[in-house]
Design an enzyme around this catalytic site. Structure first.
Site, PDB file in Angstrom:
ATOM      1  N   HIS A   1       0.596  -1.594   0.111  1.00  0.00           N
ATOM      2  CA  HIS A   1       0.045  -0.036  -0.070  1.00  0.00           C
ATOM      3  C   HIS A   1       0.926   1.653  -0.107  1.00  0.00           C
ATOM      4  O   HIS A   1       0.504   2.057  -0.274  1.00  0.00           O
ATOM      5  CB  HIS A   1      -0.950   0.002   1.107  1.00  0.00           C
TER       6      HIS A   1
ATOM      7  N   ARG B   1       1.079  -0.018   6.023  1.00  0.00           N
ATOM      8  CA  ARG B   1       0.549   0.293   5.777  1.00  0.00           C
ATOM      9  C   ARG B   1       1.540   1.623   4.955  1.00  0.00           C
ATOM     10  O   ARG B   1       1.618   1.820   3.136  1.00  0.00           O
ATOM     11  CB  ARG B   1      -1.214   1.280   5.608  1.00  0.00           C
TER      12      ARG B   1
ATOM     13  N   GLU C   1      -1.172  -0.640  10.116  1.00  0.00           N
ATOM     14  CA  GLU C   1      -2.934  -0.684  10.285  1.00  0.00           C
ATOM     15  C   GLU C   1      -3.713  -1.304  11.281  1.00  0.00           C
ATOM     16  O   GLU C   1      -4.336   0.219  11.657  1.00  0.00           O
ATOM     17  CB  GLU C   1      -3.218  -0.139   8.865  1.00  0.00           C
TER      18      GLU C   1
ATOM     19  N   ARG D   1      -7.310   6.526  11.319  1.00  0.00           N
ATOM     20  CA  ARG D   1      -7.834   7.275  10.837  1.00  0.00           C
ATOM     21  C   ARG D   1      -9.771   6.284  11.804  1.00  0.00           C
ATOM     22  O   ARG D   1      -9.231   5.060  12.214  1.00  0.00           O
ATOM     23  CB  ARG D   1      -8.280   6.706   9.061  1.00  0.00           C
TER      24      ARG D   1
END
Length: 372
Positions: free
Chosen positions: A161, A210, A226, A281
């Site tokens: 990623h 990530r 992540e 997030r």
């Protein structure tokens, strides 16, 4: 939670903003647009000054070493592809070409990074579950994407990623989110092609690296995990280029929070490399994401986690942090839950949003890059 240095210590290290105007370019996840914003570092205002009808929705954009070209993922294309634009200015954007890479036609392009050293190759990877491959793309004499010169493989379970170079561009590090690993490739400084060096498992099952970045001194690599919602510090063997974990991690969500409710996102160095920014997030809009900053020692080891503070929203698919290229004080933060870009300012004991532009187009905002 807030871990901080003294006010005088932080303020003494900060670079003072230059009282000038600065432009950012912002990509999107779904809409074929590129947006240009202008930030006034004295008035602390942010304005939308350009809306370019692009040839692709770019979930990630990257500038060339000289900022004369912009490269992006073609996020909604049927096969993994990357797009190339020439920049006459931050608002004068010219489409050049789209390159389709030859690996994993069922995935979507997710990340692009441009080398800062000759031959200035561009590196891209697709992602959907196990996408297991990447591509090296050459550029012409003007920096425009030219051709795919190498398709290379990770493991069958891999899904990379994010990627980062060391400061000399001798090694490329790949964060394998799906395969829970960190990959090291050496870079041929004549062709730009990659050679496999090592694959190192994540620190724990489900850590899921990530995004990564490397301190310019070359001794430390920082990894956003992540799945574990942590920032991990890896030491680098300066002879082999291989990173190794020494059990140094910092939280990117508050103590007691459920890991399943969050997915940490991005890590990036500040203008002077004295600070490191990282974000998480929230997986639902009822929670906010979090932003954190760290002070670094001269060799790049993390000295202190300065704070961990809520962002303005969940972040959606983004909450991508982009430190300014002119001062340690400012960092751009993007949101795709509702669609906005904020500029945050680093203070003595925390950071806060000082300017914002809403871009509600159904696809904004992915990541941002500072043009000036």
């Amino acid at each position: 939670m807030r871990l901080s240095l003294s006010s005088l210590a932080v303020l003494g290290l900060l670079n003072v903003a230059s009282a000038d105007l600065h432009q950012l370019i912002v990509g999107t996840f779904k809409t074929e647009s590129l947006y240009t914003l202008e930030f006034d570092d004295a008035a602390l205002t942010l304005e939308l000054i350009g809306n370019f009808s692009a040839n692709a929705a770019s979930s990630w954009i990257a500038l060339s070493h000289d900022k004369k070209n912009l490269y992006g993922t073609s996020f909604t294309a049927a096969t993994p592809s990357f797009v190339s634009y020439t920049l006459a200015s931050a608002t004068d954007i010219i489409y050049n070409t789209t390159l389709e890479i030859g690996c994993n036609s069922s995935a979507v392009s997710i990340f692009a990074i441009a080398s800062s050293e000759p031959p200035y190759a561009v590196y891209g990877c697709p992602f959907v579950g196990a996408s297991n491959c990447g591509a090296v793309m050459s550029v012409d004499e003007n920096g425009v994407l030219s051709e795919v010169i190498q398709d290379y493989s990770y493991n069958t379970s891999s899904g990379v990623h994010g990627m980062a170079f060391d400061s000399a561009n001798d090694f490329l590090y790949s964060a394998d989110d799906s395969g829970n690993a960190l990959w090291t490739h050496s870079v041929d400084n004549t062709t730009g092609e990659l050679t496999f060096v090592s694959s190192v498992a994540g620190p724990v099952t489900g850590a899921d690296p990530r995004h990564v970045t490397v301190h310019p001194e070359g001794q430390y690599l920082y990894v956003v995990l992540e799945g574990a919602n942590e920032l991990a510090q890896y030491s680098i063997d300066t002879t082999t280029g291989i990173p190794f974990f020494e059990n140094v991690t910092y939280p990117l969500i508050p103590s007691g929070s459920a890991n399943a409710d969050y997915w940490s996102d991005e890590v990036a160095l500040s203008f002077s490399n004295n600070y490191l920014w990282a974000t998480s997030r929230a997986r639902n809009t009822t929670n906010t994401g979090y932003i954190s900053a760290f002070s670094l020692s001269s060799n790049g080891s993390i000295a202190t986690q300065l704070f961990l503070t809520p962002t303005s929203s969940s972040g959606g698919q983004a909450n991508a942090v982009a430190p300014s290229t002119f001062s340690d004080e400012f960092v751009a933060l993007t949101d795709s839950a509702t669609g906005f870009v904020e500029v945050w300012k680093l203070g003595a004991e925390n950071a806060s949003a000082v300017a914002r532009v809403d871009i509600v187009d159904g696809g904004c905002c992915a990541n941002a890059v500072w043009y000036s």
